[in-house]
Design a protein around this motif. Structure first.
Motif, short mmCIF file in Angstrom:
data_model
loop_
_atom_site.label_atom_id
_atom_site.label_comp_id
_atom_site.label_asym_id
_atom_site.label_seq_id
_atom_site.Cartn_x
_atom_site.Cartn_y
_atom_site.Cartn_z
N ALA A 72 53.46 17.85 -52.49
CA ALA A 72 53.88 17.02 -53.62
C ALA A 72 54.91 16.00 -53.15
N ASP A 73 54.78 14.78 -53.62
CA ASP A 73 55.77 13.73 -53.39
C ASP A 73 56.40 13.43 -54.74
N ASN A 74 57.55 14.05 -54.99
CA ASN A 74 58.16 13.92 -56.31
C ASN A 74 58.61 12.48 -56.58
N ALA A 75 58.95 11.75 -55.53
CA ALA A 75 59.35 10.35 -55.72
C ALA A 75 58.20 9.51 -56.25
N LYS A 76 56.98 9.84 -55.83
CA LYS A 76 55.79 9.13 -56.30
C LYS A 76 55.12 9.86 -57.46
N ASN A 77 55.66 11.02 -57.82
CA ASN A 77 55.06 11.83 -58.89
C ASN A 77 53.58 12.09 -58.63
N THR A 78 53.28 12.43 -57.39
CA THR A 78 51.91 12.59 -56.95
C THR A 78 51.78 13.89 -56.16
#
Length: 123
Positions: A72-78
Motif C-alpha cells: 500500500a502507498d498511503n500517500a497515493k491512497n493506492t
C-alpha cells in the motif's frame, strides 16, 4: 463517496507477472483494511490477500503465498498486488475491497468493492 478503481489486468503467459493497482477515493487507507479477492468462472469468490491498517498485518491465501505481494502507498491512497509466477489457475476477475472493520482480513467480508479487472493466464 467511497470508491475503489482497479487497473492492471490483462493477458499473460504462464510464469509471467502482472501488477494490479487499486486507487481508493472517499476515504484514506490509514484507517481501513483493504485487500484483493478473485472469482474464477464457475467458482465462488475467494480472498487473495489483505492488509490490516491497525497493525499492518498482511494475509495471503495459501495458493498465492510466495508468488503474490500486496503493498500500500498511503500517500497515493493506492494498494497494489504484484503477481509473479502466474499459473492458469490464477485466471479470474480480481476485485479490490475495503472495510473500516479490520476483521475483514480474518473474515474476508468487506463492505466496499471495486468493479473488478480481468486477469487471464494462458499460452
Amino acid at each position: 463517496q467511497l470508491q475503489l478503481v482497479e487497473s492492471g489486468g490483462g493477458l499473460v503467459q504462464p510464469g509471467g507477472s502482472l501488477r494490479l493497482s487499486c486507487a481508493a477515493s472517499g476515504f484514506t487507507l490509514d484507517y481501513y483494511a483493504i485487500g484483493w479477492f478473485r472469482q474464477a468462472p464457475g467458482k465462488e469468490r475467494e480472498g487473495v490477500s489483505c492488509i490490516s491498517s491497525s497493525d499492518d498485518s498482511i494475509y495471503y491465501t495459501d495458493s498465492v503465498k510466495g508468488r503474490f505481494t500486496i503493498s500500500a502507498d498511503n500517500a497515493k491512497n493506492t494498494v497494489y498486488l504484484q503477481m509473479n509466477s502466474l499459473k492458469p489457475e490464477d485466471t479470474a476477475v480480481y476485485y479490490c475491497a475495503a472495510d473500516i472493520d479490520q476483521a475483514m482480513c480474518a473474515l474476508w467480508d468487506p463492505g466496499y468493492w471495486g468493479q473488478g479487472t480481468q486477469v487471464t493466464v494462458s499460452s
